[in-house]
Design an enzyme around this catalytic site. Sequence first.
Site, PDB file in Angstrom:
ATOM      1  N   HIS A 161      34.697  87.887  -9.380  1.00 46.37           N
ATOM      2  CA  HIS A 161      36.145  88.100  -9.522  1.00 46.37           C
ATOM      3  C   HIS A 161      36.783  88.823  -8.350  1.00 46.37           C
ATOM      4  O   HIS A 161      37.997  89.019  -8.318  1.00 46.37           O
ATOM      5  CB  HIS A 161      36.473  88.783 -10.857  1.00 46.37           C
ATOM      6  CG  HIS A 161      36.098  90.216 -10.973  1.00 46.37           C
ATOM      7  ND1 HIS A 161      37.046  91.214 -11.001  1.00 46.37           N
ATOM      8  CD2 HIS A 161      34.906  90.838 -11.094  1.00 46.37           C
ATOM      9  CE1 HIS A 161      36.437  92.386 -11.147  1.00 46.37           C
ATOM     10  NE2 HIS A 161      35.135  92.182 -11.206  1.00 46.37           N
ATOM     11  N   THR A 168      21.495  81.871 -21.907  1.00 44.65           N
ATOM     12  CA  THR A 168      22.025  80.557 -21.537  1.00 44.65           C
ATOM     13  C   THR A 168      23.064  80.720 -20.437  1.00 44.65           C
ATOM     14  O   THR A 168      23.953  81.571 -20.532  1.00 44.65           O
ATOM     15  CB  THR A 168      22.643  79.866 -22.772  1.00 44.65           C
ATOM     16  OG1 THR A 168      21.618  79.770 -23.758  1.00 44.65           O
ATOM     17  CG2 THR A 168      23.160  78.474 -22.436  1.00 44.65           C
ATOM     18  N   CYS A 227      38.118 100.990 -12.118  1.00 43.92           N
ATOM     19  CA  CYS A 227      37.207 101.526 -13.128  1.00 43.92           C
ATOM     20  C   CYS A 227      37.584 102.937 -13.512  1.00 43.92           C
ATOM     21  O   CYS A 227      37.258 103.412 -14.576  1.00 43.92           O
ATOM     22  CB  CYS A 227      35.780 101.551 -12.600  1.00 43.92           C
ATOM     23  SG  CYS A 227      35.353 100.029 -11.810  1.00 43.92           S
TER      24      CYS A 227
HETATM   25  N1  PLP Z   1      30.339  97.491  -7.132  1.00 40.82           N
HETATM   26  C1  PLP Z   1      31.496  97.639  -6.483  1.00 40.82           C
HETATM   27  C2  PLP Z   1      31.510  98.200  -5.104  1.00 40.82           C
HETATM   28  C3  PLP Z   1      32.695  97.252  -7.095  1.00 40.82           C
HETATM   29  O1  PLP Z   1      33.855  97.411  -6.444  1.00 40.82           O
HETATM   30  C4  PLP Z   1      32.647  96.724  -8.404  1.00 40.82           C
HETATM   31  C5  PLP Z   1      33.891  96.368  -9.119  1.00 40.82           C
HETATM   32  O2  PLP Z   1      34.930  96.946  -8.903  1.00 40.82           O
HETATM   33  C6  PLP Z   1      31.389  96.574  -9.024  1.00 40.82           C
HETATM   34  C7  PLP Z   1      30.260  96.971  -8.355  1.00 40.82           C
HETATM   35  C8  PLP Z   1      31.270  96.003 -10.389  1.00 40.82           C
HETATM   36  O3  PLP Z   1      31.500  94.615 -10.393  1.00 40.82           O
HETATM   37  P1  PLP Z   1      31.908  93.904 -11.766  1.00 40.82           P
HETATM   38  O4  PLP Z   1      33.328  94.266 -12.029  1.00 40.82           O
HETATM   39  O5  PLP Z   1      31.719  92.443 -11.493  1.00 40.82           O
HETATM   40  O6  PLP Z   1      30.980  94.410 -12.805  1.00 40.82           O
END
Ligand code: PLP
Length: 383
Positions: free
Chosen positions: A204, A240, A328
Amino acid sequence: MDIRYFDNAATTRIKEEVLEEMFPYLSLEYGNPSSIYRLGRRAKKAIETARTRVANLLNCKPSEITFTSCGSESDNMALKGMAMLQKSKQTGKNHIITSKIEHPAILNSCHTLEKLGFKITYLDVDKEGFVNLDTLINSITDKTFLISIMYANNEIGTIQPISKIAKIAKAHNIIFHTDAVQAVGNVPIDVKKLGIDILSLSGHKIYAPKGIGAIYIKEGLEIERYIDGGHQEKNKRSGTENVAEIVGLGKACNIAQNDMSSYINKLKYFRDYFINQIRQKFPNSKINGSLEQRLPGNCNLCFSNINSGELLLKLDAVGICASGGSACSSGDTAPSHVLSAIGVPNELARGALRVTFGDFNTFEDVEFLIKNLEEITKNKITQ
Ligand code: PLP
């Protein structure tokens, strides 16, 4: 109201071409890739085409790519899979080196492993966000089995000296993992030339859907299974397969490979124009991260005497999507762990703004953003 989207590090809009290739696998091509009849075989073939496309982007073999559900899963698999291998093989090794500015998928995996008895060294970074290579070397012990350092930081965009870190790991017979979720598609990556053993990526961030990721694991490298179940993904990852999303990730990687240099130039143009305007119009602001080794679409800055939560709401009121840090941690009132690690004082970190450009942005969007930042900050938002 038009949406002006400047949060491409959080997620990206799916490209039409990606959706088009995915669509049949969400409708009539619904076979289970493990089934032997033609509907299943066609799904399997689509997965293998996608695998080849991901592998081409990284310059590795398709057999070195395993599909996962997201970047976080790939990170968990790398760290926990390698840690569990040490236990099952009774290697006596229990030490991982990482950095203080990793994504929570790495940091929280490390915290879990600490509870299981593993020792973790969290390296400091300098004021631009770089790990110090001498400190890295000095942190290595005869118990170290893994170095995990992110390719590029999701908040400040700093790109680490990956090939140098890989060389250090190799010289000490240590596995090197990199979380390249922000870097894949934004910088050319050749895992063989760089000497990377394990790499995480996510769909994404590169115009494929949310909920699909992949992990590159160098041929011959053993890793403990992280998800138990059936024999999918050559026994490396059960479940799957998410055929449509895998197809989408493959197409996104294919586009990224074909358009890489024009894409990078476009993002750099927006970023550098934006940074120059910020410097002229907001002389008291501070740009965070490295100016040279930086993701092409990233700008992270701090305004003094501005509360970033309020700023983001005012930007939202005119249709602008930006971030105060990482997606996050939005909703967190604590200043970002990345800005703290590069020495930004808490008061300043509370005025942080992350702008990340993407393929759907236009120059007019960038001008609109600058104009609105000027207007909003004129009517000062106090902390
Ligand atoms: N690692 C980094 C550096 C990211 O920026 C992110 C998402 O923001 C992730 C890992 C996690 O990826 P996902 O959202 O696909 O779990």
